[in-house]
Motif scaffolding. Sequence first.
Motif, PDB file in Angstrom:
ATOM      1  N   ARG A  12      -0.433   6.443   6.935  1.00  0.00           N
ATOM      2  CA  ARG A  12      -1.611   6.327   6.072  1.00  0.00           C
ATOM      3  C   ARG A  12      -1.918   4.863   5.605  1.00  0.00           C
ATOM      4  O   ARG A  12      -3.102   4.331   5.460  1.00  0.00           O
ATOM      5  CB  ARG A  12      -1.545   7.172   4.839  1.00  0.00           C
ATOM      6  CG  ARG A  12      -2.651   7.145   3.874  1.00  0.00           C
ATOM      7  CD  ARG A  12      -2.588   8.421   3.096  1.00  0.00           C
ATOM      8  NE  ARG A  12      -3.430   8.294   1.775  1.00  0.00           N
ATOM      9  CZ  ARG A  12      -4.871   8.352   2.029  1.00  0.00           C
ATOM     10  NH1 ARG A  12      -5.218   8.618   3.117  1.00  0.00           N
ATOM     11  NH2 ARG A  12      -5.723   8.016   1.083  1.00  0.00           N
ATOM     12  N   ALA A  13      -0.930   4.115   5.274  1.00  0.00           N
ATOM     13  CA  ALA A  13      -1.035   2.875   4.949  1.00  0.00           C
ATOM     14  C   ALA A  13      -1.883   1.870   5.828  1.00  0.00           C
ATOM     15  O   ALA A  13      -2.668   1.184   5.592  1.00  0.00           O
ATOM     16  CB  ALA A  13       0.322   2.067   4.579  1.00  0.00           C
ATOM     17  N   LEU A  34       4.158  12.671   0.483  1.00  0.00           N
ATOM     18  CA  LEU A  34       4.196  12.610   1.964  1.00  0.00           C
ATOM     19  C   LEU A  34       5.657  12.042   2.496  1.00  0.00           C
ATOM     20  O   LEU A  34       6.474  11.237   1.506  1.00  0.00           O
ATOM     21  CB  LEU A  34       3.295  11.435   2.507  1.00  0.00           C
ATOM     22  CG  LEU A  34       1.791  11.888   2.268  1.00  0.00           C
ATOM     23  CD1 LEU A  34       0.774  10.843   2.533  1.00  0.00           C
ATOM     24  CD2 LEU A  34       1.415  13.165   2.799  1.00  0.00           C
ATOM     25  N   GLY A  35       6.104  12.448   3.670  1.00  0.00           N
ATOM     26  CA  GLY A  35       7.268  11.758   4.132  1.00  0.00           C
ATOM     27  C   GLY A  35       6.966  10.344   4.680  1.00  0.00           C
ATOM     28  O   GLY A  35       5.815   9.879   4.529  1.00  0.00           O
ATOM     29  N   GLU A  36       7.974   9.738   5.074  1.00  0.00           N
ATOM     30  CA  GLU A  36       7.963   8.345   5.053  1.00  0.00           C
ATOM     31  C   GLU A  36       7.124   7.931   6.587  1.00  0.00           C
ATOM     32  O   GLU A  36       6.356   6.922   6.317  1.00  0.00           O
ATOM     33  CB  GLU A  36       9.426   7.695   5.461  1.00  0.00           C
ATOM     34  CG  GLU A  36       9.284   6.243   5.497  1.00  0.00           C
ATOM     35  CD  GLU A  36       9.340   5.564   4.197  1.00  0.00           C
ATOM     36  OE1 GLU A  36       8.780   4.025   4.142  1.00  0.00           O
ATOM     37  OE2 GLU A  36       9.017   6.127   3.225  1.00  0.00           O
ATOM     38  N   ASP A  37       7.115   8.489   7.433  1.00  0.00           N
ATOM     39  CA  ASP A  37       6.123   8.108   8.747  1.00  0.00           C
ATOM     40  C   ASP A  37       4.940   8.495   8.274  1.00  0.00           C
ATOM     41  O   ASP A  37       4.010   7.683   8.647  1.00  0.00           O
ATOM     42  CB  ASP A  37       6.619   9.295   9.770  1.00  0.00           C
ATOM     43  CG  ASP A  37       8.009   8.904  10.596  1.00  0.00           C
ATOM     44  OD1 ASP A  37       8.506   7.826  10.282  1.00  0.00           O
ATOM     45  OD2 ASP A  37       8.529   9.942  11.157  1.00  0.00           O
ATOM     46  N   ALA A  38       4.333   9.490   7.584  1.00  0.00           N
ATOM     47  CA  ALA A  38       2.761   9.800   7.096  1.00  0.00           C
ATOM     48  C   ALA A  38       2.698   8.779   6.178  1.00  0.00           C
ATOM     49  O   ALA A  38       1.610   8.090   6.180  1.00  0.00           O
ATOM     50  CB  ALA A  38       2.815  11.344   6.545  1.00  0.00           C
ATOM     51  N   VAL A  56       0.907  -1.330  -0.093  1.00  0.00           N
ATOM     52  CA  VAL A  56       0.177  -0.006  -0.075  1.00  0.00           C
ATOM     53  C   VAL A  56       0.770   1.334   0.003  1.00  0.00           C
ATOM     54  O   VAL A  56       0.478   2.291  -0.468  1.00  0.00           O
ATOM     55  CB  VAL A  56      -0.995   0.100   1.171  1.00  0.00           C
ATOM     56  CG1 VAL A  56      -1.725   1.291   1.339  1.00  0.00           C
ATOM     57  CG2 VAL A  56      -1.935  -1.157   1.105  1.00  0.00           C
ATOM     58  N   MET A  57       2.079   1.104   0.349  1.00  0.00           N
ATOM     59  CA  MET A  57       3.041   2.121   0.729  1.00  0.00           C
ATOM     60  C   MET A  57       3.726   2.689  -0.728  1.00  0.00           C
ATOM     61  O   MET A  57       3.636   3.903  -0.662  1.00  0.00           O
ATOM     62  CB  MET A  57       4.090   1.986   1.648  1.00  0.00           C
ATOM     63  CG  MET A  57       3.611   1.937   2.953  1.00  0.00           C
ATOM     64  SD  MET A  57       4.878   1.542   4.186  1.00  0.00           S
ATOM     65  CE  MET A  57       6.256   2.819   4.258  1.00  0.00           C
ATOM     66  N   LEU A  58       3.692   1.845  -1.545  1.00  0.00           N
ATOM     67  CA  LEU A  58       4.307   1.919  -2.848  1.00  0.00           C
ATOM     68  C   LEU A  58       3.832   2.890  -3.680  1.00  0.00           C
ATOM     69  O   LEU A  58       4.575   3.910  -4.134  1.00  0.00           O
ATOM     70  CB  LEU A  58       4.267   0.660  -3.724  1.00  0.00           C
ATOM     71  CG  LEU A  58       5.197  -0.589  -3.218  1.00  0.00           C
ATOM     72  CD1 LEU A  58       4.918  -1.820  -4.028  1.00  0.00           C
ATOM     73  CD2 LEU A  58       6.575  -0.328  -3.223  1.00  0.00           C
ATOM     74  N   ALA A 101      -7.074  -1.041  -0.985  1.00  0.00           N
ATOM     75  CA  ALA A 101      -6.131   0.058   0.000  1.00  0.00           C
ATOM     76  C   ALA A 101      -5.086   0.525  -0.883  1.00  0.00           C
ATOM     77  O   ALA A 101      -4.725   1.768  -0.885  1.00  0.00           O
ATOM     78  CB  ALA A 101      -5.717  -0.760   1.090  1.00  0.00           C
ATOM     79  N   ARG A 102      -4.331  -0.107  -1.717  1.00  0.00           N
ATOM     80  CA  ARG A 102      -3.369   0.368  -2.565  1.00  0.00           C
ATOM     81  C   ARG A 102      -3.856   1.441  -3.673  1.00  0.00           C
ATOM     82  O   ARG A 102      -3.252   2.429  -3.718  1.00  0.00           O
ATOM     83  CB  ARG A 102      -2.566  -0.919  -3.260  1.00  0.00           C
ATOM     84  CG  ARG A 102      -1.516  -0.329  -3.916  1.00  0.00           C
ATOM     85  CD  ARG A 102      -0.823  -1.582  -4.704  1.00  0.00           C
ATOM     86  NE  ARG A 102      -1.670  -2.144  -5.492  1.00  0.00           N
ATOM     87  CZ  ARG A 102      -1.627  -3.586  -5.836  1.00  0.00           C
ATOM     88  NH1 ARG A 102      -0.398  -3.981  -5.716  1.00  0.00           N
ATOM     89  NH2 ARG A 102      -2.516  -4.068  -6.638  1.00  0.00           N
TER      90      ARG A 102
END
Length: 224
Positions: free
Chosen positions: A124-125, A116-120, A106-108, A156-157
């Motif tokens: 979100r994922a 967005l930054g990595e934490d966000a 989902v993060m891809l 979700a992705r």
Amino acid sequence: MPGAIRLDHVTRRLDADVPVTLVDDASLRIDAGECVAIVGPSGSGKSSLLYLMGLLDQPTRGHIVLRGEDTAGYGDAERAEARLRAIGFVFQSHFLLPEFTARENVMLPMRRLGRLGEDAIHARAGELLAALDLKTQCDKWPRQLSGGQSQRVAIARALANDPMLILADEPTGNLDSVASRTVQQIILTLAHEQGRAVAVVTHDTSFAAQADRRIRIVDGRIQP
């Protein structure tokens, strides 16, 4: 107001020794908050129409207008950017990458967009998966998921970059009846509760009956 997507007299033809017309002079409009089912016989051009709407194929002639902007002048990079920002895809096969967990799949798209930054992105994922009742599946590999769970991860992705247009090609085709009903309701919710424009290619008559409109295509032509 312009529709989320509009096709004006779009034709898609493959040039060969014997030319093949996949989509013939198609005009349609889909608005935000609307779920449209695309139906018709196998090989009639339903998926070809969907791929044109998703800017995966280019029309031989005609215009595809996305969010009020004609895409005719888009180059490859602009088409890819528009797909990433504005369009979410769900296919019959979930196409999850086996080397990534559910959350990482989902993060891809968010990583590719770079908004967005990595934490966000990570948060979100997790939120998207939790909203689809997959909170406890976030760190599982695709091989550990059922077919219905995998398809929900794929949804979700598709939602990762908050697209206004969702295109689904036989999204319940590989699912059992219980998982199919779950995915159907999720897809309808994307339109009716989240206000997205949704187009679904389906052979499932019960799913098509729940859509706001049905567009029938035969031999590449939208039927009146």
